[in-house]
Design an enzyme around this catalytic site. Structure first.
Site, PDB file in Angstrom:
ATOM      1  N   GLU A  33       0.850  -1.199   0.000  1.00  0.00           N
ATOM      2  CA  GLU A  33       0.000   0.000   0.000  1.00  0.00           C
ATOM      3  C   GLU A  33       0.883   1.246   0.000  1.00  0.00           C
ATOM      4  O   GLU A  33       1.882   1.304   0.734  1.00  0.00           O
ATOM      5  CB  GLU A  33      -0.881  -0.044   1.251  1.00  0.00           C
ATOM      6  CG  GLU A  33      -2.262   0.514   1.070  1.00  0.00           C
ATOM      7  CD  GLU A  33      -3.143  -0.301   0.125  1.00  0.00           C
ATOM      8  OE1 GLU A  33      -3.175   0.018  -1.079  1.00  0.00           O
ATOM      9  OE2 GLU A  33      -3.806  -1.241   0.589  1.00  0.00           O
ATOM     10  N   THR A  35       2.878   2.084  -2.160  1.00  0.00           N
ATOM     11  CA  THR A  35       4.189   1.757  -2.711  1.00  0.00           C
ATOM     12  C   THR A  35       4.244   2.062  -4.202  1.00  0.00           C
ATOM     13  O   THR A  35       5.323   2.228  -4.758  1.00  0.00           O
ATOM     14  CB  THR A  35       4.504   0.253  -2.517  1.00  0.00           C
ATOM     15  OG1 THR A  35       3.320  -0.478  -2.857  1.00  0.00           O
ATOM     16  CG2 THR A  35       4.905  -0.051  -1.098  1.00  0.00           C
ATOM     17  N   GLY A 120     -15.864   5.730  -2.228  1.00  0.00           N
ATOM     18  CA  GLY A 120     -15.113   6.130  -1.034  1.00  0.00           C
ATOM     19  C   GLY A 120     -14.732   4.968  -0.139  1.00  0.00           C
ATOM     20  O   GLY A 120     -14.371   5.156   1.016  1.00  0.00           O
ATOM     21  N   GLY A 122     -12.324   2.753  -0.920  1.00  0.00           N
ATOM     22  CA  GLY A 122     -10.959   2.314  -1.205  1.00  0.00           C
ATOM     23  C   GLY A 122     -10.920   1.137  -2.157  1.00  0.00           C
ATOM     24  O   GLY A 122      -9.955   0.382  -2.192  1.00  0.00           O
ATOM     25  N   SER A 124     -11.541   1.522  -5.514  1.00  0.00           N
ATOM     26  CA  SER A 124     -11.204   2.034  -6.842  1.00  0.00           C
ATOM     27  C   SER A 124     -12.378   2.140  -7.808  1.00  0.00           C
ATOM     28  O   SER A 124     -12.285   1.709  -8.962  1.00  0.00           O
ATOM     29  CB  SER A 124     -10.115   1.182  -7.502  1.00  0.00           C
ATOM     30  OG  SER A 124      -8.995   1.163  -6.705  1.00  0.00           O
ATOM     31  N   SER A 125     -13.454   2.746  -7.339  1.00  0.00           N
ATOM     32  CA  SER A 125     -14.569   2.963  -8.258  1.00  0.00           C
ATOM     33  C   SER A 125     -14.162   3.919  -9.375  1.00  0.00           C
ATOM     34  O   SER A 125     -14.601   3.771 -10.518  1.00  0.00           O
ATOM     35  CB  SER A 125     -15.778   3.509  -7.503  1.00  0.00           C
ATOM     36  OG  SER A 125     -15.404   4.630  -6.747  1.00  0.00           O
ATOM     37  N   GLU A 158      -6.663  11.024 -13.543  1.00  0.00           N
ATOM     38  CA  GLU A 158      -6.669  11.401 -12.118  1.00  0.00           C
ATOM     39  C   GLU A 158      -5.733  12.587 -11.877  1.00  0.00           C
ATOM     40  O   GLU A 158      -6.072  13.531 -11.167  1.00  0.00           O
ATOM     41  CB  GLU A 158      -6.176  10.221 -11.244  1.00  0.00           C
ATOM     42  CG  GLU A 158      -7.025   8.983 -11.316  1.00  0.00           C
ATOM     43  CD  GLU A 158      -8.187   8.980 -10.325  1.00  0.00           C
ATOM     44  OE1 GLU A 158      -8.275   9.899  -9.495  1.00  0.00           O
ATOM     45  OE2 GLU A 158      -9.012   8.049 -10.411  1.00  0.00           O
ATOM     46  N   ASP A 170      -4.350   0.912  -9.223  1.00  0.00           N
ATOM     47  CA  ASP A 170      -5.789   0.685  -9.395  1.00  0.00           C
ATOM     48  C   ASP A 170      -6.133   0.431 -10.861  1.00  0.00           C
ATOM     49  O   ASP A 170      -6.870  -0.501 -11.199  1.00  0.00           O
ATOM     50  CB  ASP A 170      -6.583   1.895  -8.888  1.00  0.00           C
ATOM     51  CG  ASP A 170      -6.243   2.239  -7.449  1.00  0.00           C
ATOM     52  OD1 ASP A 170      -5.526   1.446  -6.809  1.00  0.00           O
ATOM     53  OD2 ASP A 170      -6.690   3.289  -6.978  1.00  0.00           O
ATOM     54  N   TYR A 220      -3.361  12.658   0.551  1.00  0.00           N
ATOM     55  CA  TYR A 220      -2.738  11.651  -0.320  1.00  0.00           C
ATOM     56  C   TYR A 220      -1.557  12.276  -1.062  1.00  0.00           C
ATOM     57  O   TYR A 220      -0.425  11.774  -1.007  1.00  0.00           O
ATOM     58  CB  TYR A 220      -3.777  11.094  -1.299  1.00  0.00           C
ATOM     59  CG  TYR A 220      -3.223  10.041  -2.224  1.00  0.00           C
ATOM     60  CD1 TYR A 220      -3.286   8.702  -1.878  1.00  0.00           C
ATOM     61  CD2 TYR A 220      -2.615  10.393  -3.425  1.00  0.00           C
ATOM     62  CE1 TYR A 220      -2.751   7.729  -2.720  1.00  0.00           C
ATOM     63  CE2 TYR A 220      -2.083   9.431  -4.269  1.00  0.00           C
ATOM     64  CZ  TYR A 220      -2.157   8.098  -3.912  1.00  0.00           C
ATOM     65  OH  TYR A 220      -1.619   7.155  -4.740  1.00  0.00           O
TER      66      TYR A 220
HETATM   67  C1  GLA Z   1      -5.090   4.822  -4.035  1.00  0.00           C
HETATM   68  C2  GLA Z   1      -4.286   5.178  -5.277  1.00  0.00           C
HETATM   69  C3  GLA Z   1      -3.295   4.071  -5.619  1.00  0.00           C
HETATM   70  C4  GLA Z   1      -2.451   3.681  -4.414  1.00  0.00           C
HETATM   71  C5  GLA Z   1      -3.335   3.459  -3.194  1.00  0.00           C
HETATM   72  C6  GLA Z   1      -2.530   3.235  -1.931  1.00  0.00           C
HETATM   73  O1  GLA Z   1      -5.908   3.726  -4.280  1.00  0.00           O
HETATM   74  O2  GLA Z   1      -5.129   5.398  -6.375  1.00  0.00           O
HETATM   75  O3  GLA Z   1      -2.478   4.478  -6.691  1.00  0.00           O
HETATM   76  O4  GLA Z   1      -1.453   4.621  -4.163  1.00  0.00           O
HETATM   77  O5  GLA Z   1      -4.220   4.547  -2.952  1.00  0.00           O
HETATM   78  O6  GLA Z   1      -1.815   2.056  -2.030  1.00  0.00           O
END
Ligand code: GLA
Length: 377
Positions: A33, A35, A120, A122, A124-125, A158, A170, A220
């Site tokens: 995560e 990374t 929201g 986490g 990846s919608s 993004e 994602d 972030y």
């Molecule tokens: C979000 C970002 C990803 C990644 C994660 C954390 O999902 O879109 O690129 O950095 O956070 O691992």
């Protein structure tokens, strides 16, 4: 996945006739995560939930969209330099613009879209939305982009149109997913490998806390900037190339916060490797231990967890769950849990009950089904 019938019915009501249906999934991430933007390793898998869209070129330069989940319409000209202001539509606008910039001759089209990935959480919608359109437009307008190029189009969207300086995990996962397989991606070289995921005694389940803390500023992007600053002081391109020795050497030049953030990232690379070895040996207990260590790092050093999520991880630990940690960008959303079959039902029941008592919120259990990547349906 929302039903194709429903999608096509909606297309017919909105535009008349039928479009071509496409789907792109959200993702889970076993470990690795924060990374990706540090050139490190990630270990995601695409899931059976995602965004579906029905699309038909309309012979003009205008894109007409209907977002089913928002019950909102939007139109823009593909030559318009500003684009829509609503974030949801900007994802599609960004993809259209980036596809054109990459040499695909995109023209106008009509589309309806919607999905079943919780927002929201986490999961990846937004990547699912970008990848669904990138894949579809590449197909419908005879583009020749490969999966990685399309993933990069999602990422660029993004960065440039939404302002989130995300990594590639994602979009990579949404494009490259395979049934019953996780993927280990080296975000530095772009090389990846599939790892079969079919443990007989364990299951993955997400617990969605249903909370999202919108913090002031952009936490972030700010994490990413810290890491880049440390990499610069270390004289390397990304933290991937920073050894533990170098980190200790430059420690006097770093703030305590920068040091801890970098320490988390270096540790996470080691943990992904440990998990890869553990999976080769079917050692799921070891996988789980690494997940708990990741959570500790994300909570104490990277500081992207929150009270509600820590509470869920503590319940998992107290219930004897094999592994648990916050998943995705952080500040709320889901925990990902590796649970032995015999504890599965009791863990979910306990988590729901205790979470409700503590926060007055109904958290949701989402069983993880690993599925294929972006496709025509
Ligand atoms: C979000 C970002 C990803 C990644 C994660 C954390 O999902 O879109 O690129 O950095 O956070 O691992």
């Amino acid at each position: 996945m929302i039903k194709t019938d429903k999608l096509q019915q909606c297309f017919n009501t909105t535009f008349g006739g039928v479009g071509t249906p496409f789907f792109a999934p959200g993702r889970i991430n076993l470990i690795g995560e924060h990374t990706d933007y540090n050139g490190g390793f990630v270990f995601p898998g695409a899931i059976d939930m995602g965004i579906s869209a029905s699309i038909r070129p309309n012979g003009t330069d205008v894109v007409n969209l209907f977002a089913i989940d928002l019950n909102e319409k939007c139109s823009f000209n593909i030559h318009d330099n500003e684009g829509p202001s609503s974030t949801n539509f900007r994802y599609v606008y960004g993809v259209v613009r980036e596809m054109s910039a990459s040499g695909v001759t995109v023209h106008g089209f009509d589309a309806v879209y919607g999905g079943d990935v919780p927002l929201g959480a986490g999961m990846s919608s937004s990547a699912a939305l970008e990848c669904c359109f990138a894949f579809a437009l590449n197909k419908l307008f005879n583009g020749t982009l490969d999966l990685m190029q399309m993933a990069r189009i999602g990422q660029a969207t993004e960065h440039k149109y939404v302002g989130v300086k995300c990594g590639i995990m994602d979009q990579f996962a949404s494009m490259h997913g395979r049934d019953k397989a996780l993927m280990r991606l080296d975000c530095n070289s772009g090389e990846y490998q599939y790892f079969p995921w079919n443990p007989t005694d364990y299951r993955l389940v997400l617990i969605n806390s249903c909370v999202k803390h919108e913090l002031v500023g952009s936490p972030y992007n700010e994490r990413r900037e810290s890491c880049e600053h440390v990499a610069k002081l270390a004289g390397v391109d990304t933290l991937r190339d920073c050894s533990w020795d170098i980190l200790e050497k430059i420690k006097p030049q770093l703030s305590d916060q920068e040091y801890r953030r970098a320490r988390y990232v270096l540790g996470e690379t080691d943990r992904v490797m440990a998990v890869s070895d553990a999976l080769d040996n079917n050692d799921y207990e070891q996988v789980g231990q690494q997940m708990y260590l990741t959570h500790k790092g994300l909570k104490e050093d990277y500081e992207v967890s929150c009270e509600e999520i820590d509470f869920l991880v503590d319940i998992a630990k107290a219930s004897g769950v094999t592994g648990s940690r916050i998943m995705g960008g952080g500040f709320g959303g889901c925990t990902i849990n590796l649970v032995h079959n015999k504890l599965y039902d009791s863990f979910i029941a306990t988590a729901k009950e205790r979470f409700k008592q503590q926060f007055g919120i109904d958290c949701k259990a989402i069983p993880v089904v690993i599925g294929a990547g972006a496709r025509m349906i």
